[in-house]
Design a protein around this motif. Sequence first.
Motif, mmCIF file in Angstrom:
data_model
loop_
_atom_site.group_PDB
_atom_site.id
_atom_site.type_symbol
_atom_site.label_atom_id
_atom_site.label_comp_id
_atom_site.label_asym_id
_atom_site.label_seq_id
_atom_site.Cartn_x
_atom_site.Cartn_y
_atom_site.Cartn_z
ATOM 1 N N ARG A 387 0.825 -1.208 0.000
ATOM 2 C CA ARG A 387 0.000 0.000 0.000
ATOM 3 C C ARG A 387 0.862 1.263 0.000
ATOM 4 N N HIS A 388 2.047 1.198 0.624
ATOM 5 C CA HIS A 388 2.807 2.429 0.850
ATOM 6 C C HIS A 388 4.113 2.546 0.066
ATOM 7 N N CYS A 389 4.598 1.468 -0.546
ATOM 8 C CA CYS A 389 5.881 1.570 -1.232
ATOM 9 C C CYS A 389 5.705 2.167 -2.631
ATOM 10 N N ASP A 390 6.809 2.616 -3.228
ATOM 11 C CA ASP A 390 6.790 3.104 -4.604
ATOM 12 C C ASP A 390 6.735 1.912 -5.545
ATOM 13 N N MET A 391 5.716 1.871 -6.405
ATOM 14 C CA MET A 391 5.557 0.793 -7.373
ATOM 15 C C MET A 391 5.351 1.411 -8.747
ATOM 16 N N PRO A 392 6.443 1.676 -9.482
ATOM 17 C CA PRO A 392 6.313 2.306 -10.796
ATOM 18 C C PRO A 392 5.352 1.568 -11.710
ATOM 19 N N GLY A 393 4.470 2.325 -12.357
ATOM 20 C CA GLY A 393 3.480 1.762 -13.270
ATOM 21 C C GLY A 393 2.124 1.543 -12.651
ATOM 22 N N PHE A 394 2.055 1.449 -11.313
ATOM 23 C CA PHE A 394 0.796 1.169 -10.640
ATOM 24 C C PHE A 394 0.108 2.452 -10.191
ATOM 25 N N SER A 395 -1.212 2.470 -10.311
ATOM 26 C CA SER A 395 -1.995 3.570 -9.750
ATOM 27 C C SER A 395 -2.211 3.316 -8.262
ATOM 28 N N GLU A 396 -2.670 4.348 -7.547
ATOM 29 C CA GLU A 396 -2.938 4.190 -6.116
ATOM 30 C C GLU A 396 -4.040 3.162 -5.886
#
Length: 517
Positions: A387-396
Amino acid sequence: MPDAPLLAAVDLGSNSFRLVIGRVESTPLGDQIRPVDQLKETVRLAAGLDAGNTLSAAAQERAVEALRRFGERLRTFPPERVRAVATNTFRVASDARAFLERAQRALGFEIEVIAGREEARLIYLGAAHALPVDGRRRLVVDIGGGSTECIVGADYVSDLLESVPLGCVSLTRRFFPDGAIDRASFDAARWACREAFAPMAAKYRAAGWRTAIGTSGTAKSLWQIAQADLGEPSLSAGALQTLEAMLLKAGHADRLRLASLKPDRRPVLPGGLAMMSAAFEELGIETMQYCDGALREGVLYDLLGRSSGADMRDVTVARMTRRHALDERHGRAVAALAVSLYREAARGTAEEVSRGCRLLHWAAHLREIGASIAHDDFHKHGAYVLRHCDMPGFSEDEQARLASLVLGQTGGLTKMRTLLETADDWLRVMCLRLAVVLHRRRDGRLPPSIRLRVKAGTVVRLELPEAWAGAHPLTDHSLQLECAEWAKAGAWTLDYRTVPVAPPGRDVTPPAAAART
């Protein structure tokens, strides 16, 4: 190439809404996107936020009307060729969820609220396709209406990504609410910006970039003023100081006489100037050039990557799998079974089912990520990380759904009542839990046949061979406990049964797993 595919990107910024449509053209250097149509609406969404971050009715109406017009232009586009992203105002608005539903109805397409660093990644991707491929490290600064993104990279690869929650609209609203500008208010705005940049300044100064590039409206406006009104070849620290003196002397942006200052930029000029001046001072910028590529172009190229099989989300999941030393073989096995079960039971359009399958696939690969923190309650740790990490390509929203799947993979289900909104959300959790139970031995072996079907309403029947269940008492007992847990949750009903022979109908055992049995 009139028959070449068209892609569309919708950028819902805090100041302006933009739509760009591009045609995909094959070149010796790979696929490129040539813009064929663009629309811009100055909505000033961030200006509609009150002290409690609630959007005013007027701001919402401006946004909805703009989206209706965009929706008419996009009416013939299939969903997979449109990507709409929303930025800072949607991130901070207290009533964002309700407004988002209304906005999606007006546009006719799903809208993704993206995190600040994901916005930065897409901005750099757009800028990189508008700049020469020369191997030189560059700093890209994008001052938006509600946030400012700073990126360092070379060619198409970004190394540093940061987003600060200050932009030209929010700063103007906070420090120059009536449009009046004096030394005290301008200095206060600039110091607020410098404080926002300070935590990242040393890292960015040491990053070794050689050129600074500005993107989007504020950078373009300041760059044009420097060239047309101040006679400078680029935007420099001296030009910013000259413009600051002119603005303070005028006392109000409306009284500033500049030939190149467009009417739609005038109200937000003070906030934009304060932000850019702080960026120059904190990041050590001496001169800056401007380029046209920004968020919307980055969204187009990211969408092109998804359609050609180079989905950044798959790259992110693969990187996280390696970084946290997750069991890739086991993840593939759980993913294959969970997706097969879901395809058998899901009800919805082909696009909805495909989206659900992708979420299950990613969740299965990342489901044990919380064990890198602690084995006890690993599903809770994993949900927090996703829920809180940076995940390039993913929306919130995608990250939130992944987190819910990982949280719901084991343990009690009553905790999920406030997290899962639709029957389909619950069904995905059920399919993941069943796949986890059936692959508990981690040997890749499955029953010779598995059948999952929706009987009526939200009643799901799982059928396994009786002989196999007798030979696997732990799995049989675990599935009976699953039935009891779903009965307590009250969402779907799981009806687990064993049958004397392999049941007729389609076998949903994944082919790869079936071959191993």
